[in-house]
Design a protein around this motif. Structure first.
Motif, PDB file in Angstrom:
ATOM      1  N   CYS A 102       0.838  -1.209   0.000  1.00 21.10           N
ATOM      2  CA  CYS A 102       0.000   0.000   0.000  1.00 21.10           C
ATOM      3  C   CYS A 102       0.865   1.248   0.000  1.00 21.10           C
ATOM      4  O   CYS A 102       0.602   2.209  -0.727  1.00 21.10           O
ATOM      5  CB  CYS A 102      -0.907  -0.013   1.223  1.00 21.10           C
ATOM      6  SG  CYS A 102      -1.960   1.449   1.381  1.00 21.10           S
ATOM      7  N   ILE A 103       1.930   1.241   0.808  1.00 23.38           N
ATOM      8  CA  ILE A 103       2.828   2.393   0.891  1.00 23.38           C
ATOM      9  C   ILE A 103       3.470   2.677  -0.457  1.00 23.38           C
ATOM     10  O   ILE A 103       3.480   3.817  -0.932  1.00 23.38           O
ATOM     11  CB  ILE A 103       3.911   2.146   1.969  1.00 23.38           C
ATOM     12  CG1 ILE A 103       3.280   2.097   3.363  1.00 23.38           C
ATOM     13  CG2 ILE A 103       4.973   3.259   1.927  1.00 23.38           C
ATOM     14  CD1 ILE A 103       4.217   1.582   4.445  1.00 23.38           C
ATOM     15  N   SER A 104       3.981   1.637  -1.105  1.00 20.45           N
ATOM     16  CA  SER A 104       4.651   1.795  -2.398  1.00 20.45           C
ATOM     17  C   SER A 104       3.706   2.348  -3.454  1.00 20.45           C
ATOM     18  O   SER A 104       4.111   3.124  -4.331  1.00 20.45           O
ATOM     19  CB  SER A 104       5.226   0.459  -2.874  1.00 20.45           C
ATOM     20  OG  SER A 104       6.225  -0.011  -1.992  1.00 20.45           O
ATOM     21  N   SER A 105       2.430   1.978  -3.369  1.00 23.45           N
ATOM     22  CA  SER A 105       1.467   2.425  -4.380  1.00 23.45           C
ATOM     23  C   SER A 105       1.127   3.902  -4.258  1.00 23.45           C
ATOM     24  O   SER A 105       0.458   4.461  -5.127  1.00 23.45           O
ATOM     25  CB  SER A 105       0.184   1.588  -4.289  1.00 23.45           C
ATOM     26  OG  SER A 105      -0.507   1.847  -3.080  1.00 23.45           O
ATOM     27  N   GLN A 106       1.608   4.562  -3.202  1.00 30.05           N
ATOM     28  CA  GLN A 106       1.328   5.997  -3.017  1.00 30.05           C
ATOM     29  C   GLN A 106       2.410   6.876  -3.634  1.00 30.05           C
ATOM     30  O   GLN A 106       2.346   8.107  -3.541  1.00 30.05           O
ATOM     31  CB  GLN A 106       1.226   6.321  -1.521  1.00 30.05           C
ATOM     32  CG  GLN A 106       0.225   5.494  -0.753  1.00 30.05           C
ATOM     33  CD  GLN A 106      -1.104   5.379  -1.465  1.00 30.05           C
ATOM     34  OE1 GLN A 106      -1.706   6.384  -1.869  1.00 30.05           O
ATOM     35  NE2 GLN A 106      -1.568   4.153  -1.644  1.00 30.05           N
ATOM     36  N   GLU A 107       3.397   6.274  -4.294  1.00 25.85           N
ATOM     37  CA  GLU A 107       4.530   7.059  -4.782  1.00 25.85           C
ATOM     38  C   GLU A 107       4.107   8.166  -5.738  1.00 25.85           C
ATOM     39  O   GLU A 107       4.617   9.281  -5.673  1.00 25.85           O
ATOM     40  CB  GLU A 107       5.560   6.137  -5.450  1.00 25.85           C
ATOM     41  CG  GLU A 107       6.872   6.831  -5.723  1.00 25.85           C
ATOM     42  CD  GLU A 107       8.021   5.860  -5.903  1.00 25.85           C
ATOM     43  OE1 GLU A 107       9.162   6.335  -6.028  1.00 25.85           O
ATOM     44  OE2 GLU A 107       7.788   4.631  -5.900  1.00 25.85           O
ATOM     45  N   GLN A 108       3.155   7.873  -6.629  1.00 22.84           N
ATOM     46  CA  GLN A 108       2.713   8.907  -7.572  1.00 22.84           C
ATOM     47  C   GLN A 108       1.985  10.037  -6.851  1.00 22.84           C
ATOM     48  O   GLN A 108       2.163  11.214  -7.175  1.00 22.84           O
ATOM     49  CB  GLN A 108       1.805   8.296  -8.643  1.00 22.84           C
ATOM     50  CG  GLN A 108       1.377   9.298  -9.724  1.00 22.84           C
ATOM     51  CD  GLN A 108       2.569   9.964 -10.399  1.00 22.84           C
ATOM     52  OE1 GLN A 108       3.484   9.275 -10.871  1.00 22.84           O
ATOM     53  NE2 GLN A 108       2.596  11.281 -10.444  1.00 22.84           N
ATOM     54  N   SER A 109       1.174   9.693  -5.859  1.00 26.21           N
ATOM     55  CA  SER A 109       0.477  10.724  -5.080  1.00 26.21           C
ATOM     56  C   SER A 109       1.472  11.597  -4.325  1.00 26.21           C
ATOM     57  O   SER A 109       1.305  12.819  -4.228  1.00 26.21           O
ATOM     58  CB  SER A 109      -0.485  10.069  -4.079  1.00 26.21           C
ATOM     59  OG  SER A 109      -1.508   9.372  -4.743  1.00 26.21           O
ATOM     60  N   ARG A 147      -3.940   8.428   4.524  1.00 28.80           N
ATOM     61  CA  ARG A 147      -5.267   8.319   3.912  1.00 28.80           C
ATOM     62  C   ARG A 147      -5.499   6.951   3.286  1.00 28.80           C
ATOM     63  O   ARG A 147      -6.592   6.393   3.379  1.00 28.80           O
ATOM     64  CB  ARG A 147      -5.450   9.416   2.860  1.00 28.80           C
ATOM     65  CG  ARG A 147      -5.601  10.819   3.458  1.00 28.80           C
ATOM     66  CD  ARG A 147      -6.008  11.828   2.417  1.00 28.80           C
ATOM     67  NE  ARG A 147      -4.933  12.071   1.452  1.00 28.80           N
ATOM     68  CZ  ARG A 147      -3.979  12.989   1.624  1.00 28.80           C
ATOM     69  NH1 ARG A 147      -3.959  13.719   2.734  1.00 28.80           N
ATOM     70  NH2 ARG A 147      -3.048  13.176   0.716  1.00 28.80           N
ATOM     71  N   ALA A 148      -4.488   6.397   2.651  1.00 31.50           N
ATOM     72  CA  ALA A 148      -4.666   5.143   1.926  1.00 31.50           C
ATOM     73  C   ALA A 148      -4.388   3.899   2.767  1.00 31.50           C
ATOM     74  O   ALA A 148      -5.012   2.860   2.560  1.00 31.50           O
ATOM     75  CB  ALA A 148      -3.761   5.128   0.687  1.00 31.50           C
ATOM     76  N   GLY A 154       0.676   5.706   8.736  1.00 32.17           N
ATOM     77  CA  GLY A 154       1.097   7.078   8.504  1.00 32.17           C
ATOM     78  C   GLY A 154       1.946   7.621   9.640  1.00 32.17           C
ATOM     79  O   GLY A 154       2.911   8.352   9.414  1.00 32.17           O
ATOM     80  N   GLU A 155       1.603   7.244  10.868  1.00 35.59           N
ATOM     81  CA  GLU A 155       2.372   7.703  12.028  1.00 35.59           C
ATOM     82  C   GLU A 155       3.786   7.122  12.018  1.00 35.59           C
ATOM     83  O   GLU A 155       4.750   7.817  12.365  1.00 35.59           O
ATOM     84  CB  GLU A 155       1.659   7.312  13.318  1.00 35.59           C
ATOM     85  CG  GLU A 155       0.435   8.169  13.609  1.00 35.59           C
ATOM     86  CD  GLU A 155      -0.265   7.757  14.893  1.00 35.59           C
ATOM     87  OE1 GLU A 155       0.126   6.725  15.485  1.00 35.59           O
ATOM     88  OE2 GLU A 155      -1.206   8.472  15.304  1.00 35.59           O
TER      89      GLU A 155
END
Length: 208
Positions: A102-109, A147-148, A154-155
């Motif tokens: 999930c973390i890796s998939s946020q790279e574009q955001s 958020r994702a 996130g913390e």
């Protein structure tokens, strides 16, 4: 990132390079804590106590023993705080690793957030720009991941990124142009200005 064998002339540039890459591959620094390479690096540290970032900082401090060199370096890296930050991260490594996809998939955001943050900038002094870079780095990674992937994930990311933020930028508020005024009059400010401008320029190229 090659380890130095003596105190480099561009010691500020070197300590910044250490802090902006977990793996020692500076061209990948924009992905800090987001990529699979970062997951492997943090797992290596949590299992064996070694990571490129801390090794880089350790060698730099070990080679820069003059009082004036140390006086500069401690403004940018607190070794005790860095060690504590990594140890605390390891206490929550399972949260990080189990959510790595999930973390890796946020790279574009994250990348979009960083690019958007540049648009409203007004002319700022080098120290303000430098500290704003780290503040944006923190916000744009923590926000999308929270958020994702959930608040706890996130913390973990946010606490780590806050922990590696240079002491000179701790407590910095990026909407307050006076918040870094206390460093502007430092006796080595002319050196800091040149190195930071070079860092910001090179770092911007790695984003393209």
């Amino acid at each position: 990132m090659g380890l130095v064998s003596s105190c480099p002339e561009d010691k500020i540039g070197r300590v910044i390079a250490c802090l902006t890459s977990l793996t020692g591959e500076h061209e990948n620094s924009s992905s800090a804590l987001l990529s699979e390479m970062d997951v492997r690096e943090m797992e290596k540290y949590c299992r064996g106590g070694s990571t490129a970032m801390l090794d880089c900082i350790t060698v730099l401090f070990d080679n820069c023993t003059k009082a004036e060199d140390r006086q500069i370096l401690v403004r940018f890296a607190d070794r005790q705080r860095l060690n504590s930050t990594f140890i605390r991260f390891c206490e929550n490594f399972d949260v990080y690793s189990s959510n790595s996809g999930c973390i890796s998939s946020q790279e574009q955001s994250v990348h979009s957030c960083i690019e958007d943050s540049k648009r409203p900038w007004v002319p700022l002094g080098p120290m303000h720009r430098f500290c704003r870079h780290f503040k944006t780095w923190h916000e744009c990674r923590t926000g999308p991941v929270t958020r994702a992937c959930g608040r706890q994930t996130g913390e973990v990311i946010g606490i780590f990124l806050q922990g590696i933020t240079p002491p000179i930028c701790q407590g910095y508020l990026h909407r307050d142009t006076e918040s870094t005024a206390h460093v502007s009059s430092a006796c080595y400010s002319h050196l800091v200005v040149g190195v930071i401008l070079s860092f910001l320029f090179v770092h911007s190229l790695t984003k393209r």
